[in-house]
Design a protein around this motif. Structure first.
Motif, PDB file in Angstrom:
ATOM      1  N   GLN A 100       0.846  -1.188   0.000  1.00 13.42           N
ATOM      2  CA  GLN A 100       0.000   0.000   0.000  1.00 13.42           C
ATOM      3  C   GLN A 100       0.879   1.234   0.000  1.00 13.42           C
ATOM      4  O   GLN A 100       1.644   1.456   0.944  1.00 13.42           O
ATOM      5  N   GLY A 101       0.792   2.042  -1.033  1.00  9.90           N
ATOM      6  CA  GLY A 101       1.469   3.335  -1.023  1.00  9.90           C
ATOM      7  C   GLY A 101       0.657   4.338  -0.233  1.00  9.90           C
ATOM      8  O   GLY A 101      -0.477   4.045   0.151  1.00  9.90           O
ATOM      9  N   PRO A 102       1.216   5.526   0.021  1.00  4.54           N
ATOM     10  CA  PRO A 102       0.491   6.530   0.819  1.00  4.54           C
ATOM     11  C   PRO A 102      -0.875   6.864   0.208  1.00  4.54           C
ATOM     12  O   PRO A 102      -1.881   6.890   0.926  1.00  4.54           O
ATOM     13  N   LEU A 103      -0.917   7.091  -1.128  1.00  9.42           N
ATOM     14  CA  LEU A 103      -2.208   7.405  -1.762  1.00  9.42           C
ATOM     15  C   LEU A 103      -3.165   6.227  -1.649  1.00  9.42           C
ATOM     16  O   LEU A 103      -4.346   6.386  -1.393  1.00  9.42           O
ATOM     17  N   ASN A 105       1.127 -21.642   8.454  1.00  4.18           N
ATOM     18  CA  ASN A 105       1.433 -22.080   7.094  1.00  4.18           C
ATOM     19  C   ASN A 105       2.444 -21.211   6.374  1.00  4.18           C
ATOM     20  O   ASN A 105       2.900 -21.552   5.303  1.00  4.18           O
ATOM     21  N   ASP A 106       2.712 -20.045   6.922  1.00  7.25           N
ATOM     22  CA  ASP A 106       3.613 -19.167   6.191  1.00  7.25           C
ATOM     23  C   ASP A 106       4.359 -18.255   7.150  1.00  7.25           C
ATOM     24  O   ASP A 106       4.072 -18.211   8.340  1.00  7.25           O
ATOM     25  N   ILE A 107       5.319 -17.562   6.586  1.00  9.70           N
ATOM     26  CA  ILE A 107       6.008 -16.515   7.321  1.00  9.70           C
ATOM     27  C   ILE A 107       5.515 -15.196   6.775  1.00  9.70           C
ATOM     28  O   ILE A 107       5.427 -15.017   5.557  1.00  9.70           O
ATOM     29  N   ARG A 108       5.160 -14.294   7.655  1.00  8.73           N
ATOM     30  CA  ARG A 108       4.546 -13.052   7.230  1.00  8.73           C
ATOM     31  C   ARG A 108       5.432 -11.916   7.694  1.00  8.73           C
ATOM     32  O   ARG A 108       5.802 -11.858   8.865  1.00  8.73           O
ATOM     33  N   VAL A 109       5.805 -11.024   6.786  1.00  6.36           N
ATOM     34  CA  VAL A 109       6.628  -9.874   7.163  1.00  6.36           C
ATOM     35  C   VAL A 109       5.902  -8.608   6.753  1.00  6.36           C
ATOM     36  O   VAL A 109       5.488  -8.468   5.600  1.00  6.36           O
ATOM     37  N   GLU A 110       5.710  -7.699   7.698  1.00  9.42           N
ATOM     38  CA  GLU A 110       5.065  -6.429   7.380  1.00  9.42           C
ATOM     39  C   GLU A 110       6.031  -5.307   7.692  1.00  9.42           C
ATOM     40  O   GLU A 110       6.736  -5.347   8.698  1.00  9.42           O
ATOM     41  N   SER A 111       6.066  -4.308   6.822  1.00  8.62           N
ATOM     42  CA  SER A 111       7.026  -3.233   7.033  1.00  8.62           C
ATOM     43  C   SER A 111       6.500  -1.961   6.405  1.00  8.62           C
ATOM     44  O   SER A 111       5.515  -1.950   5.688  1.00  8.62           O
ATOM     45  N   GLY A 112       7.187  -0.849   6.699  1.00 10.45           N
ATOM     46  CA  GLY A 112       6.885   0.400   6.020  1.00 10.45           C
ATOM     47  C   GLY A 112       6.362   1.454   6.950  1.00 10.45           C
ATOM     48  O   GLY A 112       5.576   1.181   7.855  1.00 10.45           O
ATOM     49  N   LEU A 113       6.806   2.668   6.704  1.00 10.09           N
ATOM     50  CA  LEU A 113       6.428   3.791   7.550  1.00 10.09           C
ATOM     51  C   LEU A 113       5.243   4.490   6.897  1.00 10.09           C
ATOM     52  O   LEU A 113       4.151   4.523   7.450  1.00 10.09           O
ATOM     53  N   LEU A 114       5.459   4.980   5.679  1.00 14.91           N
ATOM     54  CA  LEU A 114       4.371   5.640   4.943  1.00 14.91           C
ATOM     55  C   LEU A 114       3.658   4.630   4.056  1.00 14.91           C
ATOM     56  O   LEU A 114       2.442   4.538   4.062  1.00 14.91           O
TER      57      LEU A 114
END
Lengths: 154, 517
Positions: A104-107, B85-94
């Motif tokens: 998901q991008g900011p927009l 069943n899986d490995i899940r990676v979530e990331s990101g600031l914006l």
């Protein structure tokens, strides 16, 4: 399978495209204004074409791009169709998916949209992206594909 | 399996190790030290040290602080979860990114320790999935124990399944059997066909550049004439004949250099070439001074490529190379038989589980409309150049020059239409393409990853399409197919693809056993 109807993307995607193009149009208009000020005489020689192009970009382009894209999930295959002039129609069987991204991008976050990307082992089409899905749909598709992979390998 | 290992089911999302932040900060500082050092030397060199430092220092501190803040926020937002069943990676600031990797697709977990993380007792875990484009998932950084735990966990998940799979298809092959070998005589013949135009060009170029080093003028034919004539002077009387002799000698010298370079280079590379079938796959040894020894696991072969050249085709010589899984990229050259007759290639192809096209296949041509369109587009560009030259050049007749490549381009398209062919058999796809050096791709109907049907604006109007297959470690594309053919092929290939899963064709499990041992 060429007759199976495609699912259109989320309508909010067209709105998001319009917003994206609006930002691009603003930048263009800024540049045009600078050019008008820098070049004396011929008022409107730059503005007019840029304004016409911006209008086309805002009114016609988002709907064309939205209409040109679509996907289908029948028979455990992800089919992604895109392109206005150069059409591309890509099919990835679930059994060939290596891993799955939901980005998901900011927009996109503002519009509750997401981009689903499936990665394959192929050198060509190593990753196939499907933008403009509602976030909940993207997550549901991811779970479907994951479940199919799990079942096939057992 | 979940019953045996209840501990790993549905772990809560975790962050990477807190010391990650320390490593990132240290890396960042070392990266900043050099630019700041350079900048301070150039800026502060001008004297007025005190004044500048007052402005300079807060700015530098601000940049560092901002970088730290971003790194910290990114660290807080990156989580991974070991799920059922899986490995899940979530990331990101914006932007938020969530990646899910099913255990079935993970071939191995590699742990890497660079210098800095090592000082802090951390490792980087990389999940190898065999995805194209080097897009593997990395987790930086984890505590050493946590990295080991992840690796053990994933191997345990895989092994429960793969041991059973291996027992089912226990290999019953002979120890080793020579499939193909090249005696010196064959290597020499091969060398003759490897005539090196590059060596000729380099020699010509050198002669042109270093002419001043020679005691005489290289291209001064009259001078050559005198030298050849020697004391007798009789040759100079022959005039044009001697000139012709001079040119002939020059050409012969260049040709000799080209042939010798080709033979020597080929001999160095291909000396005592032998290809054997062993339990682990095809084993290839070759080379005179540096001898290379390469094993190509048969189950990793994705497709075959049969190549030939303009001249060698007349004598029935072909080269066979294998296209192998992307993870083998380090040894990209997979020639199984660089110079062989078709009769010798058939058993090699059979050993890799593929087959050369059988008799009576329904070979399809390229769409004639695709050929005409391409010829017209390419031709009209050169015609445009021609027109420009005609109008603007003082020598209007030069305008005819671009017409020569124009004619060649058109001839090539005609040739492609005449000789490009593709056919679909029960298990394989065959596509022959090329003009001067035609090649044939042999693909398996199950060892493909995706299918793309692409059409440009002209192609859509005229009813033809390009069909591109996702092939691990190579490319497989058929240009300018009739649209109905392309659609029928896609349908047929997709049906074959759906009948198998990637894990059945990659042979990932036996490989991991080897690397783990």
């Amino acid at each position: 399978m060429d007759d199976t109807p495609l699912t259109p993307l989320d309508p909010a995607y067209a709105t998001m495209l319009r917003l994206q193009f609006a930002i691009a149009a603003l930048v263009l208009l800024g540049a045009a204004t600078a050019a008008e000020i820098a070049i004396p005489g011929y008022t409107g020689a730059v503005w007019l074409p840029v304004i016409l192009f911006s209008l086309w970009l805002l009114i016609r382009m988002p709907m064309r791009r939205y209409a040109a894209r679509g996907y289908s999930l029948v028979e455990e295959r992800l089919r992604v169709v895109r392109g206005i002039l150069f059409r591309s129609d890509t099919v990835v069987p679930f059994g060939r998916v290596q891993h799955i991204d939901v980005n998901q991008g900011p927009l996109e976050r503002v519009f509750h949209l997401a981009t689903l990307t499936v990665h394959t082992a192929g050198t060509h089409n190593a990753s196939v992206s499907l933008p403009g899905l509602a976030h909940a749909d993207a997550v549901a598709i991811r779970e479907d594909i994951r479940a199919a992979i799990r079942r096939d390998t057992q | 399996m979940t019953a045996i290992q209840p501990a790993i089911a549905m772990d809560a999302p975790q962050r990477t190790h807190p010391r990650t932040f320390a490593v990132k900060a240290a890396t960042m500082l070392t990266q900043l030290v050099i630019p700041i050092g350079v900048a301070s030397v150039t800026i502060l060199d001008d004297g007025d040290l005190g004044d500048l430092a007052v402005y300079f220092l807060p700015f530098v501190l601000l940049v560092i602080a901002a970088n730290f803040a971003v790194a910290y926020l990114q660290w807080t937002r990156l989580t991974y979860a070991v799920r059922e069943n899986d490995i899940r990676v979530e990331s990101g600031l914006l932007s938020r990114a969530a990646r899910s990797i099913p255990y079935e697709r993970i071939q191995d977990v590699s742990l890497e320790q660079k210098l800095l993380p090592r000082l802090f007792g951390l490792v980087e875990a990389k999940f190898e999935t065999g995805a194209g484009g080097g897009d593997d998932l990395k987790l930086a950084y984890l505590a050493e124990e946590e990295g080991d735990r992840l690796r053990e966990l994933i191997r345990a998940r895989r092994d429960g399944r793969s041991i059973a799979a291996e027992l089912a298809e226990a290999p019953t092959e002979e120890a080793s059997e020579t499939l193909f070998a090249m005696p010196p005589r064959r290597v020499f013949t091969f060398g003759l066909f490897e005539f090196s135009l590059a060596a000729v060009a380099v020699l010509g170029g050198l002669a042109q550049q270093l002419e001043f080093l020679l005691p005489f003028e290289l291209w001064d034919l009259d001078g050559w004439q005198e030298r050849l004539a020697g004391p007798g002077q009789w040759l100079s009387g022959l005039g044009p004949l001697a000139k012709a002799a001079g040119i002939a000698i020059a050409i012969a010298t260049l040709a000799w250099v080209g042939v010798t370079t080709g033979v020597v280079r080929t001999a160095l590379r291909e000396w005592d070439f032998r290809l054997e079938r062993t339990e682990k796959g095809l084993r290839r040894r070759r080379g005179l001074l540096t001898r290379t020894d390469l094993v190509m696991p048969v189950h990793r072969v994705q497709a075959l490529k049969l190549t030939t050249g303009f001249l060698r085709r007349r004598f029935g010589w072909y080269g066979l190379s294998v296209v192998s899984l992307a993870s083998d990229k380090a040894s990209s050259n997979h020639e199984a038989a660089p110079f062989a007759q078709i009769g010798e290639i058939v058993p090699i192809a059979a050993a890799t589980g593929f087959a050369l096209p059988p008799e009576g296949l329904d070979w399809k041509r390229r769409s004639p409309r695709a050929s005409i369109d391409s010829a017209l587009i390419e031709g009209s560009i050169l015609l445009g150049v021609s027109a420009l030259v005609f109008v603007f050049s003082p020598y209007a007749w030069n305008g005819l020059l671009p017409l020569v490549p124009g004619a060649i381009v058109a001839l090539r398209q005609y040739y492609l239409y005449r000789f490009d062919r593709h056919a679909l058999s029960g298990r394989f796809l065959y596509a022959r393409h090329g003009w001067l050096a035609p090649r044939m791709m042999i693909g398996s109907r199950v060892k493909l990853q995706s299918v793309e049907l692409a059409q440009g604006p002209l192609a859509r109007r005229r009813g033809y399409a390009d069909l591109r297959f996702g092939l691990a470690g190579g490319s497989f594309e058929i240009e300018g197919m009739e649209l109905e053919d392309a659609q029928a092929w896609r349908q047929a290939v997709l049906e074959s693809l759906s009948s198998t899963d990637f894990s059945e064709i990659s042979g990932a499990a036996p490989d991991m056993e080897q690397s783990g041992a």
